[in-house]
Design an enzyme around this catalytic site. Structure first.
Site, PDB file in Angstrom:
ATOM      1  N   SER A  14       0.812  -1.218   0.000  1.00  0.00           N
ATOM      2  CA  SER A  14       0.000   0.000   0.000  1.00  0.00           C
ATOM      3  C   SER A  14       0.849   1.274   0.000  1.00  0.00           C
ATOM      4  O   SER A  14       0.557   2.220  -0.734  1.00  0.00           O
ATOM      5  CB  SER A  14      -0.934  -0.004   1.210  1.00  0.00           C
ATOM      6  OG  SER A  14      -1.796  -1.111   1.172  1.00  0.00           O
ATOM      7  N   GLU A  34       8.556  -5.703  -7.116  1.00  0.00           N
ATOM      8  CA  GLU A  34       7.799  -6.512  -6.156  1.00  0.00           C
ATOM      9  C   GLU A  34       8.095  -7.969  -6.449  1.00  0.00           C
ATOM     10  O   GLU A  34       7.821  -8.461  -7.538  1.00  0.00           O
ATOM     11  CB  GLU A  34       6.305  -6.225  -6.260  1.00  0.00           C
ATOM     12  CG  GLU A  34       5.429  -7.180  -5.473  1.00  0.00           C
ATOM     13  CD  GLU A  34       5.821  -7.293  -4.003  1.00  0.00           C
ATOM     14  OE1 GLU A  34       6.113  -8.428  -3.559  1.00  0.00           O
ATOM     15  OE2 GLU A  34       5.855  -6.246  -3.309  1.00  0.00           O
ATOM     16  N   GLY A 175       0.461 -16.744  20.721  1.00  0.00           N
ATOM     17  CA  GLY A 175       0.644 -15.300  20.695  1.00  0.00           C
ATOM     18  C   GLY A 175      -0.499 -14.596  21.398  1.00  0.00           C
ATOM     19  O   GLY A 175      -1.585 -15.163  21.574  1.00  0.00           O
ATOM     20  N   GLY A 176      -0.253 -13.338  21.772  1.00  0.00           N
ATOM     21  CA  GLY A 176      -1.278 -12.576  22.479  1.00  0.00           C
ATOM     22  C   GLY A 176      -1.542 -11.222  21.886  1.00  0.00           C
ATOM     23  O   GLY A 176      -2.268 -10.416  22.485  1.00  0.00           O
ATOM     24  N   ARG A 205      -0.907  -6.777  24.835  1.00  0.00           N
ATOM     25  CA  ARG A 205       0.043  -5.875  25.493  1.00  0.00           C
ATOM     26  C   ARG A 205       0.130  -4.556  24.715  1.00  0.00           C
ATOM     27  O   ARG A 205       0.181  -4.536  23.497  1.00  0.00           O
ATOM     28  CB  ARG A 205       1.429  -6.530  25.557  1.00  0.00           C
ATOM     29  CG  ARG A 205       2.501  -5.682  26.238  1.00  0.00           C
ATOM     30  CD  ARG A 205       3.762  -6.507  26.461  1.00  0.00           C
ATOM     31  NE  ARG A 205       4.301  -7.026  25.214  1.00  0.00           N
ATOM     32  CZ  ARG A 205       5.173  -6.377  24.440  1.00  0.00           C
ATOM     33  NH1 ARG A 205       5.605  -5.177  24.785  1.00  0.00           N
ATOM     34  NH2 ARG A 205       5.633  -6.938  23.337  1.00  0.00           N
ATOM     35  N   ASP A 303       5.592  -0.441   7.262  1.00  0.00           N
ATOM     36  CA  ASP A 303       5.984  -1.365   8.329  1.00  0.00           C
ATOM     37  C   ASP A 303       7.484  -1.578   8.418  1.00  0.00           C
ATOM     38  O   ASP A 303       7.998  -1.975   9.470  1.00  0.00           O
ATOM     39  CB  ASP A 303       5.308  -2.727   8.119  1.00  0.00           C
ATOM     40  CG  ASP A 303       3.803  -2.672   8.339  1.00  0.00           C
ATOM     41  OD1 ASP A 303       3.283  -1.577   8.618  1.00  0.00           O
ATOM     42  OD2 ASP A 303       3.152  -3.727   8.214  1.00  0.00           O
ATOM     43  N   HIS A 435     -31.039   7.084  19.819  1.00  0.00           N
ATOM     44  CA  HIS A 435     -31.663   6.030  20.625  1.00  0.00           C
ATOM     45  C   HIS A 435     -32.647   5.212  19.787  1.00  0.00           C
ATOM     46  O   HIS A 435     -33.328   5.765  18.926  1.00  0.00           O
ATOM     47  CB  HIS A 435     -32.394   6.677  21.804  1.00  0.00           C
ATOM     48  CG  HIS A 435     -33.013   5.679  22.737  1.00  0.00           C
ATOM     49  ND1 HIS A 435     -32.278   4.929  23.632  1.00  0.00           N
ATOM     50  CD2 HIS A 435     -34.315   5.296  22.896  1.00  0.00           C
ATOM     51  CE1 HIS A 435     -33.088   4.151  24.303  1.00  0.00           C
ATOM     52  NE2 HIS A 435     -34.337   4.344  23.881  1.00  0.00           N
ATOM     53  N   GLU A 440     -24.883   5.320  21.745  1.00  0.00           N
ATOM     54  CA  GLU A 440     -25.366   6.497  22.468  1.00  0.00           C
ATOM     55  C   GLU A 440     -24.692   6.618  23.828  1.00  0.00           C
ATOM     56  O   GLU A 440     -24.607   7.707  24.404  1.00  0.00           O
ATOM     57  CB  GLU A 440     -26.879   6.458  22.628  1.00  0.00           C
ATOM     58  CG  GLU A 440     -27.409   5.335  23.499  1.00  0.00           C
ATOM     59  CD  GLU A 440     -28.931   5.342  23.604  1.00  0.00           C
ATOM     60  OE1 GLU A 440     -29.497   6.395  23.962  1.00  0.00           O
ATOM     61  OE2 GLU A 440     -29.550   4.308  23.299  1.00  0.00           O
TER      62      GLU A 440
END
Length: 453
Positions: A14, A34, A175-176, A205, A303, A435, A440
């Site tokens: 991108s 690429e 993983g977390g 984390r 990145d 509503h 809301e």
């Protein structure tokens, strides 16, 4: 010195595509190399295929809710091959759009790997060399997998998960971070018996602690076998699958072990260190506020710089690069108050500071509301949503907004506008509620839950 190109871009993701397109459209000579597929991580191995898998995985819970609402629903097994066929067709379509748009702008696309030889020269995989006045490194990131785990070669990463031949009956997600949590929810929704290990004390984390706890409870409540403080000790391939021994002593069998233990900048083998480009400890390209490295002719975006690993951020950095280098308008990409969404189920949207970050900087008030939305309460579904605002006590500015709810990604985009503009808590309070909606609540929280002086 005459150069072959005004700009040579390494990486067709991108960020690289946006910089190349804008520069070529201005009449400059631009080439892009690429080595894999146009579109980069987001289109081919990240945001797009993952979000489509999220959509697919949500229908199982939607069907059970529909039945509770009175619909006569019969849901069969998920047909993974049918989904994969459509997924691959869609990714090919998007890849074609990226290639076409870049080509139409005048970008010369080179389907080869390129490495940097010197400040103005790149070497292609076929051995040919190209020179350029400016080189932009936009090679993106790649999954990080620890090489110290015996049997790690039997595991896969998010690069390969979209191409597995059959839907696993038993999957372990290691993983977390947000990628791990998203895939745990996806496969749980698709019907796989899903286990998640994370070596830390709590998942996600770096995000707001209260939100992390809320998401953790929801994931476990939906059926993911979540184990924190747990890591993989070893993996063995056996006749009936992959045997995994965990650091807490448990032994389990899985069909697939998916490592989602973070990503690292994809700079290895690009030749940057040999040229003298400064890299960080994780291999990230060090750049100034304008994306320029210590080598004046070499820039980097996305990145590969390991600043904020989000597609829209890479695009913003690419636009700033183009404005700075080719338009004579020095522009710094803005990395403050960037909204983001984690596509767990339900989603988590965040913008601005966490409670922990804010209270360490200044006195703050924290407003929270956790409740069962109408849609859940009607069918006695216990899943609760969370809305949270972090407000500066002195200026009344909303410093952070956190939402855990269905479609939180859609909501946080709009809330992000207000936070970015510097809206105050009183601005939120002055807005009339819509509503009945979940959202809301964001304008109805009147009293702080806690105050940090």
């Amino acid at each position: 010195m005459a150069f072959d190109y005004d700009l040579f871009v390494i990486g067709g993701g991108s960020g690289g595509v946006r910089a190349a397109r804008l520069t070529a459209a201005d009449g400059h000579k631009v080439a892009m190399a690429e080595e894999y597929r146009m579109g980069g991580t987001c289109v081919i191995r990240g945001c797009v295929p993952k979000k489509l898998m999220v959509f697919a995985s949500q229908y199982s819970s939607a069907a059970s809710e529909a039945a509770a609402y009175g619909w006569n629903v019969t849901l069969g097994d998920f047909e993974w091959p049918q989904f994969q066929k459509r997924l691959k067709a869609e990714l090919t379509r998007l890849e074609g759009i990226y290639t076409k748009n870049a080509g139409n702008a005048g970008v010369e696309i080179i389907a080869q790997r390129a490495t940097v030889k010197d400040p103005h020269t790149v070497v292609l995989a076929d051995g040919s060399e190209k020179t350029a006045k400016h080189i932009l490194v936009a090679a993106g990131g790649t999954p990080f997998v620890p090489d110290t785990v015996p049997g790690i070669e039997h595991a896969i990463t998010s690069n390969e998960i979209f191409d597995i031949e059959t839907l696993p009956k038993r999957i372990l997600v290691v993983g977390g971070g947000y990628i791990a949590c998203e895939f745990a929810c996806i496969f749980n929704g698709l019907g796989s018996d899903t286990t998640q290990y994370y070596r830390g004390a709590q998942i996600l984390r770096g995000f707001d602690d209260e939100a992390r706890g809320h998401i953790s409870e929801l994931i476990a409540g939906q059926g993911v076998n979540l184990h924190v403080g747990t890591d993989v000790e070893r993996i063995e391939k056996r006749e009936d699958g992959l045997w995994v021994k965990a650091t807490d002593g448990r032994e389990e069998m899985f069909d697939v072990v998916l490592y989602a233990t973070g990503r690292k900048p994809k700079t290895e083998g690009l030749g940057l260190e040999a040229v003298g480009v400064a890299l960080g400890r994780a291999g990230e390209v060090k750049v100034d506020d304008y994306g320029q490295t210590n080598i004046p002719s070499i820039f980097a975006v996305g990145d590969v710089t390991d600043r904020i690993q989000l597609t829209p951020v890479a695009i913003r950095e690419a636009v700033a690069f183009h404005e700075t280098v080719f338009k004579g308008n020095p522009t710094k990409p803005d990395h403050v108050a960037v909204p983001s969404a984690i596509f767990t189920q339900p989603e988590y949207g965040a913008v601005g500071l966490t409670e922990e970050q804010a209270r360490n900087e200044r006195p703050v008030e924290v407003y929270t509301a956790a409740f069962r939305p109408m849609q859940n309460a009607f069918i006695e579904k216990n899943e609760r949503v969370l809305f949270k605002l972090i407000v500066c006590t002195e200026s009344r500015t909303v410093l952070g907004c956190h939402i855990i709810a269905p479609h939180a990604g859609e909501m946080i985009q709009l809330a992000g506008v207000a936070v970015k503009m510097g809206a105050t808590k009183e601005d939120f309070d002055a807005t009339v509620a819509v509503h009945p909606t979940m959202a809301e609540e964001i304008v109805l929280m009147k009293e702080p839950t806690r105050v940090h002086n």
